[in-house]
Design a protein around this motif. Structure first.
Motif, PDB file in Angstrom:
ATOM      1  N   ASN A 105      -6.495   2.004   0.884  1.00  0.00           N
ATOM      2  CA  ASN A 105      -7.843   1.956   1.454  1.00  0.00           C
ATOM      3  C   ASN A 105      -7.857   2.540   2.860  1.00  0.00           C
ATOM      4  OD1 ASN A 105     -10.185   0.856   2.914  1.00  0.00           O
ATOM      5  ND2 ASN A 105     -10.526  -0.281   1.030  1.00  0.00           N
ATOM      6  N   ASP A 106      -8.872   3.363   3.153  1.00  0.00           N
ATOM      7  CA  ASP A 106      -8.888   4.096   4.428  1.00  0.00           C
ATOM      8  C   ASP A 106      -9.001   3.203   5.650  1.00  0.00           C
ATOM      9  OD1 ASP A 106     -11.455   3.259   4.094  1.00  0.00           O
ATOM     10  OD2 ASP A 106     -12.386   5.230   4.242  1.00  0.00           O
ATOM     11  N   THR A 107      -9.294   1.906   5.445  1.00  0.00           N
ATOM     12  CA  THR A 107      -9.326   0.989   6.590  1.00  0.00           C
ATOM     13  C   THR A 107      -7.932   0.468   6.915  1.00  0.00           C
ATOM     14  OG1 THR A 107      -9.744  -0.905   5.137  1.00  0.00           O
ATOM     15  CG2 THR A 107     -11.660   0.268   6.019  1.00  0.00           C
ATOM     16  N   THR A 108      -6.969   0.730   6.018  1.00  0.00           N
ATOM     17  CA  THR A 108      -5.604   0.264   6.219  1.00  0.00           C
ATOM     18  C   THR A 108      -4.796   1.341   6.921  1.00  0.00           C
ATOM     19  OG1 THR A 108      -5.779  -1.022   4.191  1.00  0.00           O
ATOM     20  CG2 THR A 108      -3.578  -0.658   5.065  1.00  0.00           C
ATOM     21  N   GLN A 109      -4.342   1.063   8.101  1.00  0.00           N
ATOM     22  CA  GLN A 109      -3.609   2.052   8.890  1.00  0.00           C
ATOM     23  C   GLN A 109      -2.131   1.723   9.027  1.00  0.00           C
ATOM     24  OE1 GLN A 109      -4.910   4.940   9.962  1.00  0.00           O
ATOM     25  NE2 GLN A 109      -6.769   4.346   8.890  1.00  0.00           N
ATOM     26  N   TYR A 110      -1.677   0.694   8.313  1.00  0.00           N
ATOM     27  CA  TYR A 110      -0.259   0.363   8.373  1.00  0.00           C
ATOM     28  C   TYR A 110       0.457   0.979   7.181  1.00  0.00           C
ATOM     29  CZ  TYR A 110      -2.253  -3.205   5.356  1.00  0.00           C
ATOM     30  OH  TYR A 110      -2.979  -3.851   4.391  1.00  0.00           O
ATOM     31  N   GLY A 111       1.759   1.005   7.257  1.00  0.00           N
ATOM     32  CA  GLY A 111       2.548   1.566   6.171  1.00  0.00           C
ATOM     33  C   GLY A 111       3.847   0.807   6.041  1.00  0.00           C
ATOM     34  N   GLY A 112       4.843   1.449   5.458  1.00  0.00           N
ATOM     35  CA  GLY A 112       6.152   0.835   5.356  1.00  0.00           C
ATOM     36  C   GLY A 112       6.280  -0.083   4.156  1.00  0.00           C
ATOM     37  N   VAL A 113       7.111  -1.119   4.310  1.00  0.00           N
ATOM     38  CA  VAL A 113       7.468  -1.988   3.202  1.00  0.00           C
ATOM     39  C   VAL A 113       6.264  -2.739   2.652  1.00  0.00           C
ATOM     40  CG1 VAL A 113       8.897  -3.954   2.513  1.00  0.00           C
ATOM     41  CG2 VAL A 113       9.813  -2.245   4.065  1.00  0.00           C
ATOM     42  N   SER A 114       5.319  -3.137   3.495  1.00  0.00           N
ATOM     43  CA  SER A 114       4.202  -3.969   3.050  1.00  0.00           C
ATOM     44  C   SER A 114       3.391  -3.298   1.944  1.00  0.00           C
ATOM     45  CB  SER A 114       3.289  -4.309   4.234  1.00  0.00           C
ATOM     46  OG  SER A 114       2.784  -3.117   4.829  1.00  0.00           O
ATOM     47  N   THR A 115       3.268  -1.979   1.982  1.00  0.00           N
ATOM     48  CA  THR A 115       2.499  -1.284   0.952  1.00  0.00           C
ATOM     49  C   THR A 115       3.293  -1.085  -0.327  1.00  0.00           C
ATOM     50  OG1 THR A 115       3.201   0.869   1.819  1.00  0.00           O
ATOM     51  CG2 THR A 115       1.159  -0.054   2.689  1.00  0.00           C
ATOM     52  N   MET A 116       4.593  -1.363  -0.296  1.00  0.00           N
ATOM     53  CA  MET A 116       5.436  -1.196  -1.473  1.00  0.00           C
ATOM     54  C   MET A 116       5.529  -2.470  -2.296  1.00  0.00           C
ATOM     55  SD  MET A 116       8.519   0.896   0.409  1.00  0.00           S
ATOM     56  CE  MET A 116       9.464   1.079  -1.084  1.00  0.00           C
ATOM     57  N   VAL A 117       5.078  -3.602  -1.743  1.00  0.00           N
ATOM     58  CA  VAL A 117       5.184  -4.883  -2.433  1.00  0.00           C
ATOM     59  C   VAL A 117       4.100  -4.981  -3.496  1.00  0.00           C
ATOM     60  CG1 VAL A 117       5.225  -7.385  -2.168  1.00  0.00           C
ATOM     61  CG2 VAL A 117       6.124  -5.924  -0.347  1.00  0.00           C
ATOM     62  N   MET A 118       4.506  -5.316  -4.721  1.00  0.00           N
ATOM     63  CA  MET A 118       3.558  -5.464  -5.812  1.00  0.00           C
ATOM     64  C   MET A 118       2.661  -6.679  -5.557  1.00  0.00           C
ATOM     65  SD  MET A 118       4.144  -3.005  -7.961  1.00  0.00           S
ATOM     66  CE  MET A 118       3.396  -3.585  -9.477  1.00  0.00           C
ATOM     67  N   PRO A 119       1.391  -6.613  -5.991  1.00  0.00           N
ATOM     68  CA  PRO A 119       0.501  -7.770  -5.840  1.00  0.00           C
ATOM     69  C   PRO A 119       1.102  -9.007  -6.501  1.00  0.00           C
ATOM     70  CG  PRO A 119      -0.756  -5.828  -6.477  1.00  0.00           C
ATOM     71  CD  PRO A 119       0.696  -5.446  -6.573  1.00  0.00           C
ATOM     72  N   GLY A 120       1.020 -10.138  -5.809  1.00  0.00           N
ATOM     73  CA  GLY A 120       1.576 -11.380  -6.326  1.00  0.00           C
ATOM     74  C   GLY A 120       3.012 -11.615  -5.940  1.00  0.00           C
ATOM     75  N   LYS A 121       3.650 -10.625  -5.312  1.00  0.00           N
ATOM     76  CA  LYS A 121       5.035 -10.789  -4.878  1.00  0.00           C
ATOM     77  C   LYS A 121       5.131 -10.695  -3.364  1.00  0.00           C
ATOM     78  CE  LYS A 121       7.374  -9.553  -9.139  1.00  0.00           C
ATOM     79  NZ  LYS A 121       8.557  -8.905  -9.730  1.00  0.00           N
ATOM     80  N   ARG A 122       6.328 -10.989  -2.867  1.00  0.00           N
ATOM     81  CA  ARG A 122       6.568 -10.999  -1.422  1.00  0.00           C
ATOM     82  C   ARG A 122       7.868 -10.252  -1.122  1.00  0.00           C
ATOM     83  NH1 ARG A 122       2.310 -12.614  -2.468  1.00  0.00           N
ATOM     84  NH2 ARG A 122       1.250 -14.515  -1.788  1.00  0.00           N
ATOM     85  N   ALA A 123       7.967  -9.768   0.093  1.00  0.00           N
ATOM     86  CA  ALA A 123       9.201  -9.135   0.562  1.00  0.00           C
ATOM     87  C   ALA A 123       9.938 -10.123   1.457  1.00  0.00           C
ATOM     88  CB  ALA A 123       8.891  -7.854   1.323  1.00  0.00           C
TER      89      ALA A 123
END
Length: 274
Positions: A105-123
């Protein structure tokens, strides 16, 4: 010269003259120009090289390429400025156009590991070493089982127990490496491993790492089977690979000692087992 010969020569001259006139007219007639309808084209922002999921796009990640208008993906961006700073939601191959579906989503300006985590899971991160990381052969994208050696306070003696407590856990990152660099023969020994887990699995790992010593066992990517184990303790470990006791021979007499007793005129023999 006969009359028939004159007629034949005259006809040949007339035919030659007609052919010459026709050739002359054809050479004077301009060639028809084939009109080719020009196909409309558009320029789109594409990946300059393979881009991993979770990457925050910079100028060096992008380039402009020309596409036929009819083959351009819907919603594709016409300039690199429109996507610089956006985060890639899925991996993009080199030369592939960037579309809104490929970006967070264009309002999301962060990246890295957080965007790689599947919904419902945690890093969750675990502190490791060369032994835990199998000498550096654990890489991002691998799957591992987690074992813990911990004291079982329900036991009176020999409380140490080793047990597989988690299986088929995906490795999100090793150190700061979010994607595997090089082939599987290269190693990457690091101090931190980031794993993707459900909230329940995070609690299990947190307790195991706080109260015991954890180890990873690397899985084959094609191995999806679940293996249930009973765990192992010290007494069972010490009996492994031990020789079996030799069975006693049937009917073999036990060694004994004979004592002869004389009482008056009577004589008897007593036997005592050793």
């Amino acid at each position: 010269m006969t009359r028939s010969s004159l007629i034949q020569i005259s006809l040949a001259l007339i035919l030659a003259l007609v052919a010459g006139v026709l050739v002359f007219r054809m050479m004077r007639t301009p060639a028809r120009q084939v009109q080719v309808q020009e196909v409309p084209k558009v320029t789109l922002a594409v990946a300059a090289a393979d881009i991993a999921k979770g990457t925050k796009l910079r100028e060096e990640h992008l380039k402009i390429a020309e596409f036929l208008q009819q083959s351009a993906p819907k919603g594709a961006f016409a300039s690199t400025e429109e996507v610089i700073g956006r985060v890639v939601a899925t991996a993009v191959s080199a030369g592939e156009p960037l579309t809104p579906a490929r970006l967070v989503n264009d309002t999301t300006q962060y990246g890295g590991v957080s965007t790689m985590v599947m919904p419902g899971k945690r890093a969750v991160a675990v502190k490791g070493n060369k032994v835990l990381g199998i000498a550096g052969f654990i890489r991002p994208g691998n799957h591992v089982d987690v074992l813990v050696t911990i004291d079982d306070n329900r036991r009176k003696d020999d409380t140490a127990v080793t047990k597989t407590v988690l299986e088929n856990i995906r490795v999100l990152a090793t150190g700061t490496e979010l994607q595997q660099e090089g082939d599987d023969s290269t190693t990457s020994p690091v101090d931190i491993y980031t794993l993707e887990m459900t909230p329940d699995e995070v609690e299990i790992l947190s307790l195991a790492s706080a109260r015991g010593q954890i180890h990873f066992s690397l899985r084959n990517p094609a191995d999806k089977d679940s293996i249930l184990t009973k765990g192992i303790d010290i007494p069972r470990t010490l009996t492994l690979l031990s020789p079996k006791p030799k069975p006693k021979a049937r009917g073999a007499a036990s060694p004994s000692t004979a004592v002869e007793v004389i009482s008056g005129t009577e004589r008897s023999t007593l036997r005592f087992k050793q």
